[in-house]
Design a protein around this motif. Structure first.
Motif, mmCIF file in Angstrom:
data_model
loop_
_atom_site.group_PDB
_atom_site.id
_atom_site.type_symbol
_atom_site.label_atom_id
_atom_site.label_comp_id
_atom_site.label_asym_id
_atom_site.label_seq_id
_atom_site.Cartn_x
_atom_site.Cartn_y
_atom_site.Cartn_z
ATOM 1 N N VAL A 165 21.401 80.602 69.864
ATOM 2 C CA VAL A 165 21.288 80.146 71.292
ATOM 3 C C VAL A 165 21.028 80.808 72.339
ATOM 4 C CG1 VAL A 165 22.975 78.739 72.684
ATOM 5 C CG2 VAL A 165 22.814 78.412 70.288
ATOM 6 N N ASP A 166 21.785 82.171 72.161
ATOM 7 C CA ASP A 166 21.550 83.182 73.273
ATOM 8 C C ASP A 166 20.173 83.500 73.464
ATOM 9 O OD1 ASP A 166 24.548 82.565 73.767
ATOM 10 O OD2 ASP A 166 25.028 84.626 72.680
ATOM 11 N N ASN A 167 19.368 83.665 72.326
ATOM 12 C CA ASN A 167 18.107 84.197 72.329
ATOM 13 C C ASN A 167 17.100 83.230 73.130
ATOM 14 O OD1 ASN A 167 18.539 86.648 71.146
ATOM 15 N ND2 ASN A 167 17.943 86.152 68.989
ATOM 16 N N HIS A 168 17.501 82.072 72.900
ATOM 17 C CA HIS A 168 16.843 80.976 73.732
ATOM 18 C C HIS A 168 17.286 81.019 75.021
ATOM 19 C CE1 HIS A 168 15.496 79.947 69.530
ATOM 20 N NE2 HIS A 168 14.534 79.490 70.111
ATOM 21 N N ASN A 169 18.280 81.684 75.443
ATOM 22 C CA ASN A 169 18.671 81.466 76.956
ATOM 23 C C ASN A 169 19.283 80.296 77.177
ATOM 24 O OD1 ASN A 169 18.031 84.193 77.921
ATOM 25 N ND2 ASN A 169 16.155 83.543 77.997
ATOM 26 N N TRP A 170 19.931 79.407 76.163
ATOM 27 C CA TRP A 170 20.522 78.155 76.514
ATOM 28 C C TRP A 170 21.875 78.412 76.922
ATOM 29 C CZ3 TRP A 170 18.746 76.248 70.926
ATOM 30 C CH2 TRP A 170 17.465 76.207 70.804
ATOM 31 N N PRO A 171 22.611 77.597 77.811
ATOM 32 C CA PRO A 171 23.683 77.885 78.200
ATOM 33 C C PRO A 171 24.774 77.317 76.994
ATOM 34 C CG PRO A 171 22.592 76.605 79.805
ATOM 35 C CD PRO A 171 21.701 76.632 78.612
ATOM 36 N N ARG A 172 25.619 78.043 76.647
ATOM 37 C CA ARG A 172 26.597 78.165 75.536
ATOM 38 C C ARG A 172 28.082 77.753 75.839
ATOM 39 N NH1 ARG A 172 29.084 81.743 72.111
ATOM 40 N NH2 ARG A 172 27.617 83.471 72.642
ATOM 41 N N LEU A 173 28.475 77.004 75.397
ATOM 42 C CA LEU A 173 30.249 76.854 75.667
ATOM 43 C C LEU A 173 30.813 77.846 74.687
ATOM 44 C CD1 LEU A 173 30.153 72.878 75.587
ATOM 45 C CD2 LEU A 173 31.359 74.232 77.218
ATOM 46 N N MET A 174 31.729 78.625 75.128
ATOM 47 C CA MET A 174 32.487 79.422 74.616
ATOM 48 C C MET A 174 33.569 78.883 73.339
ATOM 49 S SD MET A 174 31.565 82.585 75.782
ATOM 50 C CE MET A 174 29.865 81.540 75.766
ATOM 51 N N THR A 175 33.930 77.727 73.571
ATOM 52 C CA THR A 175 34.628 77.078 72.597
ATOM 53 C C THR A 175 33.879 76.798 71.351
ATOM 54 O OG1 THR A 175 35.873 75.987 74.300
ATOM 55 C CG2 THR A 175 35.834 74.981 72.186
ATOM 56 N N VAL A 176 34.522 76.959 70.320
ATOM 57 C CA VAL A 176 33.954 76.782 69.102
ATOM 58 C C VAL A 176 34.831 75.729 68.048
ATOM 59 C CG1 VAL A 176 33.328 77.386 66.651
ATOM 60 C CG2 VAL A 176 32.748 79.136 68.715
ATOM 61 N N VAL A 177 34.459 74.384 67.779
ATOM 62 C CA VAL A 177 35.005 73.470 67.151
ATOM 63 C C VAL A 177 35.018 73.733 65.624
ATOM 64 C CG1 VAL A 177 35.371 71.003 66.780
ATOM 65 C CG2 VAL A 177 34.778 71.713 69.270
ATOM 66 N N ARG A 178 36.053 74.098 65.298
ATOM 67 C CA ARG A 178 36.215 74.377 63.623
ATOM 68 C C ARG A 178 36.350 73.255 62.778
ATOM 69 N NH1 ARG A 178 41.371 78.224 64.793
ATOM 70 N NH2 ARG A 178 41.722 76.337 66.209
ATOM 71 N N HIS A 179 35.859 73.661 61.576
ATOM 72 C CA HIS A 179 35.935 72.275 60.532
ATOM 73 C C HIS A 179 37.313 72.263 60.160
ATOM 74 C CE1 HIS A 179 34.295 69.783 57.353
ATOM 75 N NE2 HIS A 179 35.142 70.610 56.473
ATOM 76 N N TYR A 180 37.773 71.065 60.166
ATOM 77 C CA TYR A 180 38.983 70.944 59.405
ATOM 78 C C TYR A 180 39.059 69.535 58.564
ATOM 79 C CZ TYR A 180 41.216 74.567 61.827
ATOM 80 O OH TYR A 180 41.613 75.708 62.373
ATOM 81 N N LYS A 181 39.341 69.331 57.659
ATOM 82 C CA LYS A 181 39.436 67.927 56.776
ATOM 83 C C LYS A 181 40.158 67.058 57.584
ATOM 84 C CE LYS A 181 38.890 68.828 51.972
ATOM 85 N NZ LYS A 181 39.501 68.651 50.434
ATOM 86 N N ILE A 182 41.005 67.301 58.346
ATOM 87 C CA ILE A 182 41.927 66.285 59.075
ATOM 88 C C ILE A 182 40.952 65.536 59.843
ATOM 89 C CG2 ILE A 182 42.768 67.914 60.961
ATOM 90 C CD1 ILE A 182 45.454 66.498 60.759
ATOM 91 N N HIS A 183 39.773 66.271 60.542
ATOM 92 C CA HIS A 183 39.055 65.515 61.308
ATOM 93 C C HIS A 183 38.258 64.480 60.608
ATOM 94 C CE1 HIS A 183 39.884 68.198 64.538
ATOM 95 N NE2 HIS A 183 39.070 68.885 64.295
ATOM 96 N N THR A 184 37.859 64.715 59.306
ATOM 97 C CA THR A 184 37.024 63.829 58.590
ATOM 98 C C THR A 184 37.923 62.673 58.324
ATOM 99 O OG1 THR A 184 37.361 65.148 56.580
ATOM 100 C CG2 THR A 184 35.170 65.762 57.973
#
Length: 237
Positions: A165-184
Motif C-alpha cells: 500500500v505504501d509503495n503505491h502511495n495510497w493513503p492507509r488507515l493505521m487501524t488494522v481489523v483483526r480476524h476473529y471467529k466471533i465476527h464470522t
C-alpha cells in the motif's frame, strides 16, 4: 446533511459487509438514540443484501442503526447526503461494482471511501484496479483499511501488505481489523460488535472498530469535503 462513508473494493470477500455493519454499530452506540430515532443508516447496494440480512436478524430494540437495501434504485443513492435525519450513512457495496448507474450514484453521494484489503496477494490487483480505475479518476477521497488479518499467522503478510500500500502511495488507515471467529458467527447469531458477550476475545474484536471509528472521526465534527480530501492525502485524518 449526512456524512457518507462507502466501503468499496472490486474483490469480494474482503470484509466490506463486516466492516460496514460493525462500524455503523459503533457509530450508533456513540451517538445514541435521539427523539426515538437512529442517527445512523446502513445502505446496501449489494444484490445479495448481506448487510440487510444480517441487520434484520438483530433484535430491533438493540440495533443501533437503520438499514436500507437499494441495489436497483440509484435515485435513492443520489439522495444520501440530503438525509437530514441521519448524521452518518455507511454504504456496503458488492464485490462486482460494474453497474455504472449504481456505482456512479454511490460515489457521487460519498464523502469518503474505505477500501478494505486483506493481507493476501490475491487481493492486491483487484484493489489496485478499484483505486486506480474507479476512485482516483473521480477524485474521491479514500483510505485503505487492512482487514481480516489473523495474528496467529504472524506479521509477515501484514507487513508485506502495508508495504504494498505504501509503495503505491495510497493513503492507509493505521487501524488494522483483526480476524476473529466471533465476527464470522455474528451475522448468523444476529449480533453486531456492540452486542458481543463479555470476554477478552470479544473485547479485542470490538476494540478494532472503536479504533477505526476514532481514526475516521466518527462522532466528531467532520471537515468540509475539500479539506477532508486534503487531510486524507496527508494522512492526518
Amino acid at each position: 446533511m449526512a456524512r457518507v462513508i462507502a466501503f468499496v473494493n472490486q474483490k469480494g470477500g474482503v470484509g466490506k459487509t463486516t466492516n460496514t455493519v460493525n462500524l455503523a454499530a459503533i457509530a450508533g452506540q456513540a451517538l445514541g438514540i435521539r427523539s426515538g430515532q437512529s442517527q445512523v443508516l446502513v445502505v446496501s447496494t449489494d444484490p445479495q443484501a448481506s448487510a440487510v440480512w444480517w441487520s434484520d436478524r438483530v433484535d430491533e430494540e438493540q440495533l443501533p442503526f437503520d438499514f436500507h437495501q437499494c441495489h436497483d434504485r440509484p435515485e435513492d443513492l443520489a439522495r444520501l447526503k440530503l438525509l437530514e435525519q441521519y448524521e452518518y450513512v455507511f454504504v456496503d457495496s458488492p464485490g462486482n461494482i460494474e453497474d455504472e448507474k449504481i456505482l456512479s450514484a454511490t460515489l457521487d453521494s460519498t464523502d469518503e471511501v474505505v477500501v478494505p484489503l486483506p493481507p493476501e496477494a490475491m487481493a492486491y490487483q483487484p484493489t489496485k484496479r478499484t483505486i486506480e480505475q474507479v476512485l482516483e479518476p473521480r477524485g474521491i477521497p479514500y483510505r485503505v483499511l487492512i482487514s481480516d488479518w489473523d495474528p496467529r499467522d504472524g506479521t509477515v503478510d501484514l507487513e508485506q501488505t502495508q508495504e504494498y500500500v505504501d509503495n503505491h502511495n495510497w493513503p492507509r488507515l493505521m487501524t488494522v481489523v483483526r480476524h476473529y471467529k466471533i465476527h464470522t458467527r455474528a451475522s448468523a447469531e444476529g449480533q453486531v460488535c456492540t452486542q458481543y458477550p463479555k470476554g477478552r476475545i470479544a473485547l479485542e474484536a470490538r476494540e478494532d472498530f472503536f479504533r477505526l471509528a476514532m481514526e475516521l472521526g466518527i462522532g466528531g465534527r467532520p471537515l468540509p469535503r475539500q479539506n477532508r480530501k486534503q487531510a486524507t492525502e496527508r494522512g492526518t485524518v
